[in-house]
Every structure is written in C-alpha cells, then in structure tokens.
Scaffold this motif. Sequence first.
Motif, PDB file in Angstrom:
ATOM      1  N   ILE A 116      47.586  65.260   2.779  1.00  0.00           N
ATOM      2  CA  ILE A 116      47.442  64.225   2.561  1.00  0.00           C
ATOM      3  C   ILE A 116      49.190  63.899   1.428  1.00  0.00           C
ATOM      4  CG2 ILE A 116      45.933  62.735   0.647  1.00  0.00           C
ATOM      5  CD1 ILE A 116      42.857  64.352   1.602  1.00  0.00           C
ATOM      6  N   LEU A 155      37.129  56.786   2.810  1.00  0.00           N
ATOM      7  CA  LEU A 155      37.801  57.057   4.058  1.00  0.00           C
ATOM      8  C   LEU A 155      37.286  55.288   5.162  1.00  0.00           C
ATOM      9  CD1 LEU A 155      37.865  59.664   4.080  1.00  0.00           C
ATOM     10  CD2 LEU A 155      38.305  59.986   6.551  1.00  0.00           C
ATOM     11  N   PRO A 163      35.526  62.756  10.647  1.00  0.00           N
ATOM     12  CA  PRO A 163      36.832  63.017  10.136  1.00  0.00           C
ATOM     13  C   PRO A 163      35.677  64.184   8.831  1.00  0.00           C
ATOM     14  CG  PRO A 163      36.033  61.239   9.161  1.00  0.00           C
ATOM     15  CD  PRO A 163      35.335  61.363  10.422  1.00  0.00           C
ATOM     16  N   VAL A 165      38.226  66.841   5.425  1.00  0.00           N
ATOM     17  CA  VAL A 165      38.804  66.632   3.746  1.00  0.00           C
ATOM     18  C   VAL A 165      38.108  67.676   3.212  1.00  0.00           C
ATOM     19  CG1 VAL A 165      38.308  63.705   3.756  1.00  0.00           C
ATOM     20  CG2 VAL A 165      36.584  65.319   2.472  1.00  0.00           C
ATOM     21  N   ARG A 178      35.372  72.043   2.600  1.00  0.00           N
ATOM     22  CA  ARG A 178      35.693  71.539   3.480  1.00  0.00           C
ATOM     23  C   ARG A 178      34.424  70.929   3.509  1.00  0.00           C
ATOM     24  NH1 ARG A 178      37.544  72.381  10.064  1.00  0.00           N
ATOM     25  NH2 ARG A 178      35.442  74.008  10.189  1.00  0.00           N
ATOM     26  N   ASN A 180      32.848  68.069   6.502  1.00  0.00           N
ATOM     27  CA  ASN A 180      33.093  66.974   7.550  1.00  0.00           C
ATOM     28  C   ASN A 180      31.902  66.211   7.860  1.00  0.00           C
ATOM     29  OD1 ASN A 180      32.970  69.287   8.741  1.00  0.00           O
ATOM     30  ND2 ASN A 180      32.846  68.085  10.751  1.00  0.00           N
ATOM     31  N   TYR A 193      33.782  60.298   1.672  1.00  0.00           N
ATOM     32  CA  TYR A 193      33.391  61.648   2.085  1.00  0.00           C
ATOM     33  C   TYR A 193      33.951  62.085   0.287  1.00  0.00           C
ATOM     34  CZ  TYR A 193      33.295  60.374   6.684  1.00  0.00           C
ATOM     35  OH  TYR A 193      32.430  60.898   7.237  1.00  0.00           O
ATOM     36  N   ALA A 211      42.877  66.683   4.851  1.00  0.00           N
ATOM     37  CA  ALA A 211      42.308  65.827   5.665  1.00  0.00           C
ATOM     38  C   ALA A 211      42.909  66.330   7.622  1.00  0.00           C
ATOM     39  CB  ALA A 211      42.325  64.031   5.617  1.00  0.00           C
ATOM     40  N   ASN A 213      41.327  63.751  11.608  1.00  0.00           N
ATOM     41  CA  ASN A 213      40.146  63.488  12.276  1.00  0.00           C
ATOM     42  C   ASN A 213      40.445  63.210  14.015  1.00  0.00           C
ATOM     43  OD1 ASN A 213      37.939  61.912  12.962  1.00  0.00           O
ATOM     44  ND2 ASN A 213      38.237  60.481  12.341  1.00  0.00           N
ATOM     45  N   ILE A 219      42.693  56.477   4.201  1.00  0.00           N
ATOM     46  CA  ILE A 219      41.661  56.968   3.034  1.00  0.00           C
ATOM     47  C   ILE A 219      42.377  56.001   1.872  1.00  0.00           C
ATOM     48  CG2 ILE A 219      41.856  58.835   1.179  1.00  0.00           C
ATOM     49  CD1 ILE A 219      42.866  60.749   2.804  1.00  0.00           C
ATOM     50  N   SER A 233      39.950  56.915  -4.745  1.00  0.00           N
ATOM     51  CA  SER A 233      40.181  58.393  -4.309  1.00  0.00           C
ATOM     52  C   SER A 233      40.647  58.856  -4.503  1.00  0.00           C
ATOM     53  CB  SER A 233      40.681  58.206  -2.498  1.00  0.00           C
ATOM     54  OG  SER A 233      39.870  57.342  -2.324  1.00  0.00           O
TER      55      SER A 233
END
Length: 241
Positions: A116, A155, A163, A165, A178, A180, A193, A211, A213, A219, A233
């Motif tokens: 990211i 997101l 997705p 993260v 993580r 999701n 998220y 991240a 997807n 983001i 964020s």
Amino acid sequence: MSKYFFFLIHMLFFSVCFSQIGINTQTPQKTLHVNGTLQVTNEINLGGSSGTSGQILRSNGPGQPATWENMAGGLNSTGTVMVVGGKYVVAQEITVNMASDFAGPAVPGATIATNIGSLTDEVIDNENRYSGNGSSNTFQVSADGVYKVIMNMQLSTTNNTYPVVGIWDNTTNLWVARVNDVFAAPTNGFQTYTLMTSLFLAAGKDYSFRAANTVAYTIKALSSGATGSGPVSEVSVKRLK
C-alpha cells in the motif's frame, strides 16, 4: 627505642591504609562502614564521575559498582513507558495516516498482495523504523515482542468481491495477519475494513501493510459526506511486551 617507635608508626599507617574503617561500629563489614545517617552537601562522585543533570544512581548488584543512568533507564523519546526485563523502556510505536487515495490493481488471489502506497502522513515513529512513499511502505521492530496492530482502511471497489488487508512478511512473502470480507456496499461505494490484533513480531525482519482484491480498488485517505471529512485510513503498530 627509635626503631621500636618507627615500627609502631609503620604498623599504624599500614592499618589505616589497608584495613576496614567503622564509624559507630567496632566490626566494619566493608572498607568504610557507617552505622548511622549520611549527609552529603555536594556532589557524589563514583569512579571519577558525578553523572549529569537528571541522572539517577543505579545498583548493579553485589560486587559490582553502581552507575549513573538517565531516569527510567534512558528514556529520550515520545511514547508509552513499559517495563521489560526489569528496566523501563519507551514502547516502540508507529502510527501513519494515508495522505492521499491509493489505487490498488486487480490480482488473481489473496496470495499476491499489493504494497500500500500513500501511507506517508506519519503521526509518530519514535524509533525511525518506518518508511513510506507513494507506492510502498516498510517497517521493522527494534526488539522481538508482542505488538498491537491496527489497520483501518476505507475501500471502494466492486460489490460482492472479497478485499483483503493486513500485515505482510517481506522475507517469507506471506501474510502475518489479515482480514477479509465480502464487499457488501454498492459498486464504487465505501466500506471500512479493520484489522485489530496482537501478535509476535521479530526484530530484523521487514514488514509492510498490504491489500489485495481480484478487481481494482481504491483506499480512501479522507472520509466524505455532508457532515464533513477527515482522515479515515490509518495503520499503527505498538509494542505491548
């Protein structure tokens, strides 16, 4: 007679120089044994040093000389004070806000994670172990330990995708932790998220916030709406023990 007198003077000098001296005690246990109170009206000098302003005297155990140390073990950075191994330390802490929106590409699956970017608005990095730019980020921890990790990412992507993260181990190329979930908001809508966990992190390793997807996503750096906007964020890492 003079030889006898010289002998007594020599023995007295030897006794004063090399025996233990007691003040208020007939049985001194150390080179200087004071049985009573002690008043010092000037500096205390240890091993040729009187320390520096603000330092405290620290015992290093039996048979070892005491030393001058900074208050609480040498604290000189911003953060939460914690005790590790009987010593005070400032907990390592990293908190970074997203400075601008980050556009993430579509990838085949969660095992291919995108580093990211735009995590560049540093709130705190008290050990200077975080680095971020427009396309990536990386950080290290200074000591093995348990760390509190929080990622809050807003997101925007396609409805009914999943997705991911989390934190990535750059050495093993695997997720460390993580989260999701299905993107239930309308396509191009917004959904937050949040990863919140406590986990072991090892010193010397490179970690990053990532991240993924199967379709492109964005983001968001700022929330939006009729009531105003602000940073939305953010990532943070803080040592617990």
